[in-house]
Design a protein around this motif. Structure first.
Motif, PDB file in Angstrom:
ATOM      1  N   ILE A 128       1.069  -0.646   0.090  1.00  9.19           N
ATOM      2  CA  ILE A 128       0.287  -0.294  -0.047  1.00  9.19           C
ATOM      3  C   ILE A 128       0.741   1.462  -0.342  1.00  9.19           C
ATOM      4  O   ILE A 128       2.203   1.014   0.040  1.00  9.19           O
ATOM      5  N   HIS A 129       0.095   1.910  -0.170  1.00 13.03           N
ATOM      6  CA  HIS A 129       0.873   3.406  -0.375  1.00 13.03           C
ATOM      7  C   HIS A 129       2.213   3.095  -1.115  1.00 13.03           C
ATOM      8  O   HIS A 129       3.890   3.837  -0.711  1.00 13.03           O
ATOM      9  N   MET A 153      -5.368   0.907   6.263  1.00 10.95           N
ATOM     10  CA  MET A 153      -4.281   1.954   5.464  1.00 10.95           C
ATOM     11  C   MET A 153      -3.475   2.611   5.883  1.00 10.95           C
ATOM     12  O   MET A 153      -2.278   3.052   5.423  1.00 10.95           O
TER      13      MET A 153
END
Length: 290
Positions: A128-129, A153
């Protein structure tokens, strides 16, 4: 520093330790050193001990990748149930990743159940990110997905891919305001992503909350969207770690960068890491992280 001195450093000299597992006994129940002698039990099959003389902690290591994992029921490890608005913690681990088929994120250890019972967990390869193979320090103050997202997240994520086939020292800390991800004794700095600003503490899962797991986490088998809302279906233990874990410790406070570095340096004589060039040290400014 010999092994005896190192164990003393970790269990006596650095405050806040809850439990330290060195995986040097049997593979049917790993008893921790330190204040809390909590026992990790195998689940989903056998987690064998294998010999690896390059392990920083000792000649044996726990081998993950067959689908089995280790855990402690929540009721049996109350001091690992770290939660609340003032919660702080650290997880440190010595790992050796193994190559294999492409896979998703890998859980090393924590109290993290994705049926809305997330607390904290040290991960690799969160994906993620704009991340891939870095250390991830997942924390949750609400237990469920981040508002507006299908999943949680909220994580500090480093900038450096964790290599395969070599012993590495990975760590996460959370001080109630910032989560941080470390690789080989140093903050693996990545702008606002590491350290990651996350005030609010850690979710309290109550009596039915997450167990403490090593090598996997509990999660729904699938998440499907219905009428624009995510719906959980089934239950599995997944996010499996593939490789060796030579040592694992949990502290009930956020270790400062100098302590993370000290533990890493103390273990270096037992590891191939000592012969590898070290990245430039990046130390978080504690005054700026409040």
């Amino acid at each position: 520093m010999n092994r005896t001195q190192f164990i003393h450093l970790l269990t006596e000299d650095i405050s806040g330790l809850v439990s330290f597992w060195d995986f040097q006994a049997n593979d049917f129940g790993h008893v921790a050193k330190g204040p809390c002698n909590y026992v990790l039990h195998p689940n989903g099959g056998r987690v064998p001990l294998v010999e690896d003389r390059e392990n920083p902690i000792g000649p044996l290591a726990a081998q993950f990748g067959s689908g089995a994992w280790l855990d402690i029921p929540r009721s049996e490890c109350p001091r690992l149930n770290i939660h609340g608005s003032q919660a702080s913690l650290s997880i440190i681990a010595w790992i050796k990743r193994e190559t294999g088929p492409e896979r998703g994120c890998e859980a090393i250890s924590g109290m993290w159940n994705e049926h809305g019972l997330r607390q904290y967990c040290l991960f690799l390869n969160l994906g993620i990110h704009n991340s891939s193979q870095q250390v991830g320090a997942h924390v949750s103050s609400i237990g469920g997905p981040t508002p507006g997202a299908r999943y949680c997240m909220d994580a500090a994520i480093g900038s450096t891919a964790v290599p395969f086939g070599e012993w590495q020292f990975v760590a996460m800390t959370y001080d109630g305001v910032y989560a941080a991800a470390y690789l080989n004794g140093q903050l693996d700095s990545r702008g606002e992503r590491n350290p990651y600003h996350y005030p609010g503490g850690i979710f309290d899962g109550g009596k039915e909350g997450a167990n403490f797991t090593v090598g996997a986490v509990a999660r729904p088998e699938r998440v499907v969207m219905r009428d624009g809302h995510p719906i959980e279906e089934g239950h599995v233990h997944a996010n499996l770690f593939h490789g060796l874990v030579g040592g694992l410790a949990v502290f009930e406070r956020a270790l400062v960068p100098s302590e993370i570095a000290e533990i890493f340096r103390a273990s270096m004589p037992y590891s191939q890491i000592v012969n590898r060039p070290r990245q430039q040290e990046v130390v978080a400014n504690s005054a700026a992280c409040r």
